[in-house]
Write a protein that holds these residues in place. Structure first.
Motif, PDB file in Angstrom:
ATOM      1  N   SER B 121       0.834  -1.198   0.000  1.00 39.66           N
ATOM      2  CA  SER B 121       0.000   0.000   0.000  1.00 39.66           C
ATOM      3  C   SER B 121       0.871   1.250   0.000  1.00 39.66           C
ATOM      4  N   HIS B 122       0.251   2.329  -0.406  1.00 38.75           N
ATOM      5  CA  HIS B 122       0.940   3.600  -0.555  1.00 38.75           C
ATOM      6  C   HIS B 122       1.637   4.026   0.730  1.00 38.75           C
ATOM      7  N   VAL B 124       2.598   2.451   3.522  1.00 43.32           N
ATOM      8  CA  VAL B 124       3.747   1.676   4.006  1.00 43.32           C
ATOM      9  C   VAL B 124       4.911   1.798   3.019  1.00 43.32           C
ATOM     10  N   HIS B 139      -5.901  -2.119   9.392  1.00 50.97           N
ATOM     11  CA  HIS B 139      -7.093  -1.854   8.578  1.00 50.97           C
ATOM     12  C   HIS B 139      -7.271  -2.945   7.513  1.00 50.97           C
ATOM     13  N   ILE B 140      -6.196  -3.264   6.834  1.00 46.60           N
ATOM     14  CA  ILE B 140      -6.287  -4.254   5.757  1.00 46.60           C
ATOM     15  C   ILE B 140      -6.539  -5.647   6.328  1.00 46.60           C
ATOM     16  N   LEU B 186     -11.692  -0.869  12.623  1.00 46.58           N
ATOM     17  CA  LEU B 186     -11.729  -0.495  11.210  1.00 46.58           C
ATOM     18  C   LEU B 186     -12.034   0.994  11.077  1.00 46.58           C
ATOM     19  N   LEU B 187     -12.937   1.475  11.917  1.00 46.45           N
ATOM     20  CA  LEU B 187     -13.288   2.898  11.895  1.00 46.45           C
ATOM     21  C   LEU B 187     -12.067   3.753  12.219  1.00 46.45           C
ATOM     22  N   GLY B 190      -9.537   3.608   9.604  1.00 48.06           N
ATOM     23  CA  GLY B 190     -10.072   4.184   8.359  1.00 48.06           C
ATOM     24  C   GLY B 190     -10.046   5.696   8.371  1.00 48.06           C
ATOM     25  N   VAL B 191     -10.413   6.286   9.514  1.00 45.72           N
ATOM     26  CA  VAL B 191     -10.412   7.747   9.600  1.00 45.72           C
ATOM     27  C   VAL B 191      -8.987   8.273   9.434  1.00 45.72           C
ATOM     28  N   LEU B 193      -6.483   6.895   7.837  1.00 49.89           N
ATOM     29  CA  LEU B 193      -5.987   6.738   6.467  1.00 49.89           C
ATOM     30  C   LEU B 193      -6.686   7.706   5.511  1.00 49.89           C
ATOM     31  N   ALA B 194      -8.004   7.901   5.719  1.00 50.78           N
ATOM     32  CA  ALA B 194      -8.738   8.817   4.836  1.00 50.78           C
ATOM     33  C   ALA B 194      -8.212  10.235   5.000  1.00 50.78           C
ATOM     34  N   THR B 197      -5.148  10.275   2.778  1.00 52.57           N
ATOM     35  CA  THR B 197      -5.261  10.139   1.325  1.00 52.57           C
ATOM     36  C   THR B 197      -6.242  11.127   0.705  1.00 52.57           C
ATOM     37  N   LEU B 213     -14.408   6.536  -3.451  1.00 48.10           N
ATOM     38  CA  LEU B 213     -14.430   6.215  -2.018  1.00 48.10           C
ATOM     39  C   LEU B 213     -15.859   6.298  -1.470  1.00 48.10           C
ATOM     40  N   PRO B 271      -4.725   9.726  -5.566  1.00 46.86           N
ATOM     41  CA  PRO B 271      -5.367  10.063  -4.295  1.00 46.86           C
ATOM     42  C   PRO B 271      -5.900  11.492  -4.312  1.00 46.86           C
TER      43      PRO B 271
END
Lengths: 121, 628
Positions: B121-122, B124, B139-140, B186-187, B190-191, B193-194, B197, B213, B271
């Motif tokens: 992923s971007h 890492v 997350h993944i 996950l939340l 996710g927040v 990472l969002a 990106t 997205l 992105p």
């Protein structure tokens, strides 16, 4: 916690979930900067990217007034693999364009160009 | 689509291995054998997909080369090596699928192979060690577990796996119970990472990445709605009638497949945070700008909206006992009503170019050229010094804007660019798309920015205001002592602060520096000419770079920043910078300034200021020089 409440919570929470995001390296800065108007020739050209790149697969083309120059570009990658220095910088007056095409470590190729001009003395 | 094949095959493999690990002792031998075969086929597909991934990566690297050369090249890259490890793990797991004991082993191996996707992923790969990389991996991993659980449930609901004494309900319950903490994690990730990106709300709604997205999140929401229905079924029945949950599960799995498809789409999209935003709406939500433009009147409607929302929530709380669907509808109506009342009040006008960033560096050269454009095209209305008092001003039905007032800063560069390009119908200002090229309009904007910021910069003092960087340093190029042409911003690249000094005479300058600070002396033209006859290296302080501002371009641009509270010079009578010093932090912002007649900080104070700035983290991006 009731199942309904849990589901509600999840519904709200999940709306912020991106999954498996990949991205691309982009040009953070260049020296000379894009569209710079130089009164003196630069000693070298430098490109700095947002993330590490696969230095073995960089493609660079330097053009003067739209025509590719035949000189070989000597590239030196930076220690963090995010930047590259081109030692063979142009010295004559003219409008230059450096086309770059790189592959970021995450596997995506990105392209772009940096334009600059050197004023005649 | 290879990515989608890879992920779906991985999830089916994981789903079947999950069942074999959890429930093989309850299943008939024929079903166990079928599940083993499914896992083998899925793993073969995984292997095929990894080879295709390697080939497509090779094509990115060397588009003109043959397949073997491409594959060989791919193996020498970070991505290629991870794909190879993933393939090796997949092949290993394939050999382990026949194990009758240690059923956890192939599951762990395939899960590790799937989780390695995080390394491709971007975030890492970009070398962001620490929290964000950990968030990506978590997350993944959770997303894979979620999709695999759905695959497991679907597999056990298919005709081949029907078994009278198999407790499907218990399986669903066990998975459902673990879903809550997993989704919470996950939340959180996710927040994070969002934020990285996407960055802004504008980027979310107005870029292909953002839209993909949103669509993916809608699919996730659909899947969760099905999960909610499954939980309702769990709470309601004893689990004999499987028709209803099976239907919901199939719909959920369809949503899950779409989530994977959109994730694959996102993976190949620029992105949002790095994309160019062409704003599609005629307004943008900007509470601060709306308040500055219209005052307290912007507050009333949002307050009414908040009341509507609270009323809807309270009503829904009562309703949910009788009809959860109606409660859901009430909350939705409440949100829409509140948004309908608040959005117009908290919005300001916007244009397609509102979020565009200037392609022209904010430097002395562009400001100087921009000033020439201003003198040619703008002076007649806006006046020589931007105060809206040009010779034609009195003949216009609406007075031209005073460009020295704070309102200039309320608009984005993209807004100003739109007005310069297309004019302002309401005020009668013409557009200049015919007279000025694209670049020239941005150069003009750089000049306007410098002029406007100069008036805003009056309160700047010799003392550093902590954690408040806002005034971008104006870049310029010069030739250093070794004859190399470098730019002021090069010091920022090296993480150094700059003490910038405008002087008439370099010989008299003594400037304290530290290892983190570069001092740069800009010498006015006439003195520079005299000094050059001797030698530039004869400067008093060898650690300082001396810049001879031959055409006064640097001094002229920086003179916009000369205005102080004591000497605002509204009449533009003293544009000299002689003796003025600017302290620029390591992210490129002017943080303190003192004129020759102001009490300068003594060396102890200066040392404290420098230490303070060195300890300060990056508060605003250096990109502000091009973007606002």
């Amino acid at each position: 916690m009731t199942p309904r409440l849990v589901s509600w919570l999840l519904g709200w929470l999940i709306t912020a979930m991106p999954l498996l995001t990949h991205a691309h390296a982009y040009l953070v800065s260049s020296d000379p900067p894009h569209k710079a108007n130089l009164s003196a020739a630069p000693a070298r050209l430098k490109l700095k990217f947002s993330e590490p790149i696969e230095v073995a697969f960089i493609k660079l083309v330097l053009k003067r007034d739209g025509q590719p120059l035949n000189q070989t570009l000597i590239m030196i990658p930076g220690p963090d693999k995010r930047s590259v220095v081109i030692e063979s910088a142009p010295s004559d007056a003219g409008n230059y364009q450096l086309d770059w095409s790189i592959v970021a470590r995450d596997g995506h190729r990105t392209e772009g160009h940096v334009m600059f001009s050197i004023k005649s003395r | 689509m290879v990515r989608v094949l890879h992920h779906l095959a991985l999830c089916v493999a994981l789903g079947s291995l999950l069942i074999l690990w959890l429930r093989s002792h309850q299943l008939a031998a024929a079903i166990v054998s079928s599940l083993q075969n499914i896992s083998r086929v899925a793993l073969l597909l995984v292997l095929l997909a990894t080879m295709l991934l390697l080939a497509s990566h090779g094509e990115v690297l060397l588009p003109e080369a043959d397949l073997v050369t491409r594959m060989t090249a791919a193996m020498h890259t970070w991505i290629g090596q991870i794909i190879l490890v993933q393939a090796a793990l997949g092949a290993g797991a394939l050999l382990m699928t026949s194990l009758t004991h240690w059923r956890l082993l192939p599951l762990v191996v395939v899960f590790s192979s799937a989780a390695l996707t995080a390394l491709r992923s971007h975030i890492v790969a970009a070398g962001d060690v620490g929290v964000l990389s950990a968030a990506t991996v978590i997350h993944i991993a959770i997303a894979i577990l979620w999709l695999s659980s759905i695959a497991a449930l679907v597999l056990m609901s298919l005709p081949f796996s029907r078994q009278a004494d198999f407790d499907w309900r218990a399986l669903l319950q066990s998975i459902s119970r673990r879903a809550v903490p997993a989704m919470l994690l996950l939340l959180a990730t996710g927040v994070m990472l969002a934020d990285r990106t996407v960055g802004t709300g504008a980027a979310l709604v107005a870029t292909p990445y953002g839209v993909a997205l949103i669509l993916k999140l809608l699919m996730v929401a659909g899947a969760l709605f099905c999960a909610w229905q499954l939980r309702r079924w769990l709470a309601r029945t004893d689990g004999k009638d499987l028709a209803s949950p099976t239907r919901w599960l199939r719909v959920e799995s369809a949503f899950a497949v779409m989530v994977v498809v959109f994730a694959g789409l996102i993976a190949i999209t620029i992105p949002a945070a790095h994309d160019i935003i062409h704003w599609p709406f005629s307004f943008r939500i900007a509470p601060a700008a709306a308040y500055l433009q219209r005052g307290t009147e912007v507050l009333w409607l949002p307050l009414a909206g908040a009341v509507v929302l609270i009323a809807a929530l309270l009503f829904a709380l009562r309703l949910r006992k009788y009809s959860p669907y109606r409660a859901l509808l009430t909350v939705t109506a409440g949100i829409l009503g509140a948004a309908g009342l608040s959005v117009p009040a908290l919005s300001v006008d916007a244009y397609p170019s509102t979020y565009l960033h200037s392609p022209i560096p904010y430097d002395a050269s562009s400001i100087s050229i921009g000033e020439q454009h201003y003198q040619q095209w703008c002076v007649s209305c806006h006046g020589e010094h931007g105060r809206g008092d040009g010779p034609l001003a009195s003949t216009l039905r609406k007075p031209p804007a005073n460009l020295t007032e704070p309102h200039v800063q309320w608009h984005t560069h993209g807004d100003l660019y739109w007005w310069i390009t297309h004019g302002i119908v309401a005020s009668g200002m013409p557009g200049f798309s015919q007279q000025l090229t694209d670049d020239e309009r941005w150069q003009l904007l750089n000049f306007l920015t410098a002029m406007s910021m100069g008036y805003e910069a009056r309160p700047l003092s010799p003392r550093v205001a902590p954690k408040d960087p806002w005034l971008p340093a104006i870049d310029f190029r010069y030739t250093d002592a070794s004859g190399d042409s470098i730019s002021l911003s090069a010091w920022r690249e090296q993480g150094k602060m700059v003490l910038l000094h405008f002087a008439n005479d370099v010989a008299s300058q003594r400037i304290m520096t530290s290892e983190n600070t570069q001092c740069v002396i800009v010498v006015a033209r006439s003195v520079a000419a005299r000094t050059e006859k001797n030698a530039p290296s004869s400067s008093a302080d060898n650690s300082c770079d001396v810049v001879y501002d031959a055409d006064a371009q640097i001094t002229s641009a920086w003179s916009h920043y000369r205005r102080t509270l004591n000497d605002p010079d509204f009449k533009n009578e003293r544009i000299s910078l002689n003796g003025m010093r600017f302290l620029i932090d390591r992210f490129g912002f002017v943080r303190s300034r003192w004129a020759a007649d102001e009490p300068a900080p003594d060396s102890a104070q200066l040392r404290t200021m420098l230490a303070q700035l060195m300890n300060e983290p990056e508060i605003r991006s250096a990109d502000i020089h091009a973007r606002r």
